[in-house]
Design a protein around this motif. Sequence first.
Motif, mmCIF file in Angstrom:
data_model
loop_
_atom_site.group_PDB
_atom_site.id
_atom_site.type_symbol
_atom_site.label_atom_id
_atom_site.label_comp_id
_atom_site.label_asym_id
_atom_site.label_seq_id
_atom_site.Cartn_x
_atom_site.Cartn_y
_atom_site.Cartn_z
ATOM 1 N N PRO A 102 0.575 -1.279 0.080
ATOM 2 C CA PRO A 102 0.043 -0.037 -0.014
ATOM 3 C C PRO A 102 0.813 1.469 -0.004
ATOM 4 O O PRO A 102 0.488 2.243 -0.479
ATOM 5 N N THR A 103 2.091 1.256 0.553
ATOM 6 C CA THR A 103 3.012 2.513 0.601
ATOM 7 C C THR A 103 3.285 2.780 -1.030
ATOM 8 O O THR A 103 3.529 3.811 -1.162
ATOM 9 N N ALA A 140 1.610 9.849 5.413
ATOM 10 C CA ALA A 140 1.707 10.819 4.547
ATOM 11 C C ALA A 140 1.326 12.180 4.854
ATOM 12 O O ALA A 140 1.915 13.007 4.439
ATOM 13 N N GLY A 173 -6.602 4.448 1.068
ATOM 14 C CA GLY A 173 -6.537 4.671 2.665
ATOM 15 C C GLY A 173 -7.895 4.637 3.187
ATOM 16 O O GLY A 173 -8.943 4.856 2.950
ATOM 17 N N LEU A 218 -3.386 0.337 5.890
ATOM 18 C CA LEU A 218 -4.248 1.081 4.902
ATOM 19 C C LEU A 218 -4.542 2.297 5.723
ATOM 20 O O LEU A 218 -5.000 3.282 5.117
ATOM 21 N N GLN A 268 -2.238 6.202 -5.644
ATOM 22 C CA GLN A 268 -3.631 5.585 -5.350
ATOM 23 C C GLN A 268 -4.086 6.150 -3.841
ATOM 24 O O GLN A 268 -3.841 5.134 -3.132
ATOM 25 N N THR A 269 -4.459 7.119 -3.839
ATOM 26 C CA THR A 269 -4.984 7.696 -2.438
ATOM 27 C C THR A 269 -6.160 7.213 -1.782
ATOM 28 O O THR A 269 -6.368 7.301 -0.622
ATOM 29 N N TRP A 270 -6.692 6.630 -2.733
ATOM 30 C CA TRP A 270 -8.141 6.019 -2.486
ATOM 31 C C TRP A 270 -8.139 4.794 -1.421
ATOM 32 O O TRP A 270 -9.054 4.379 -0.853
ATOM 33 N N TYR A 289 0.336 3.995 -2.867
ATOM 34 C CA TYR A 289 -0.085 5.461 -2.309
ATOM 35 C C TYR A 289 0.992 6.483 -2.776
ATOM 36 O O TYR A 289 0.657 7.477 -3.126
ATOM 37 N N ASP A 290 2.282 6.318 -2.568
ATOM 38 C CA ASP A 290 3.134 7.177 -2.938
ATOM 39 C C ASP A 290 3.745 7.334 -4.294
ATOM 40 O O ASP A 290 3.942 8.358 -4.516
ATOM 41 N N PRO A 339 -1.788 6.468 5.069
ATOM 42 C CA PRO A 339 -2.315 7.959 5.011
ATOM 43 C C PRO A 339 -1.898 8.926 6.210
ATOM 44 O O PRO A 339 -1.709 10.127 5.908
#
Length: 354
Positions: free
Chosen positions: A30-31, A267, A43, A260, A39-41, A34-35, A264
């Motif tokens: 997931p890191t 972040a 979180g 998950l 794919q920030t969704w 996301y980064d 965020p």
Amino acid sequence: MLIKKYFSLKEMALWTRSDTIIFIILAIIPTVAYDIFGQTWIGLPWTPIALVGTAVAFVVGFRNNAVYGRLWEARKIWGGIVNDSRTFSIHVGDMVTNEYAKEGEELSEQELFLEKQAIVRRHMAWLTALRYAMRTKKTWESFMDHHTNREWANKIHIPEFVIEERDALSEYLSKEELDFVMRVGGNKAASIIKLQSRHLRKLKEKGLIWEFSFLHLESIIRTLLELQGKSERIKNFPYPRQYATLNVYFVWAFIIILPLGIVPEFARLGENMMSNFPLIGDYFIWFSVPFTTLVSWVFHTMERIGTVGENPFEGSANDVPISTIARAIEIDVLTCVGDPNIPEPFEVKENVQM
């Protein structure tokens, strides 16, 4: 059972290494999403995850307390076996005499010693059969299913796993008695107790044991049978499967959703640090990987400790060391009757009693 003060960091790392690799992978995926891929969704809000973690902590704590209760009860049972074995051997040494022997049934001192020796060695055969029964694998026992647990078992060499039961019993029983016990099958320990009681009765009929002494020895045998039944109860009745199974599912569900919620959060912390510490803030999200791994490791290791401890005779490093206890009893009872053939205690390997 472990006898050192604590596990070293190296031992804990080796014991949990395969699980730790999984936690790292679950934290990295997931890191990266996301980064790197934006794919920030993916979180999730942190509050519900924290609530799940709290619930899981209660469940794990409840199970570990129950597991420790089973372990402690098993240790008390075998402590009772230790005490009654010493009592039995002392009384055999003092009560098998010619004082009330019938005419023509008197024995020499050497013959009396051989009778006492046969009784205490048969008692050791009972202990041996009992510990082999306790080490027999049940379908619900899962200690050996994990490869790192098998590594520990191979290092400490549990006697019941490397020596055949017949060979172990042959050290204490005559050939006729050994053939009888192995032929009868089933509960070998109970069969040996039957032989013991029969021998005592024959000595009583010859007057080599006073009648009241015979009743006293029989009462000790009855107590030993009760302790055997209590030990078998723990062995044959597993920790309730619904608790054990759901505990595993809950822990893994928490471990999967944990990153998950953490990613965020890290972040956002990194974004807040950008103005003062731009370099650290830009990569701060990656600190979620070791943090997630650590939290996952703590929860899973606590759950795994409960798993390896719920069956206190299975053969893990944290079980009741019945092999060591039985050998200590053997040394005591043989000493009580003056037997010169005193065995050495089992060797402690990897700081673990067997």
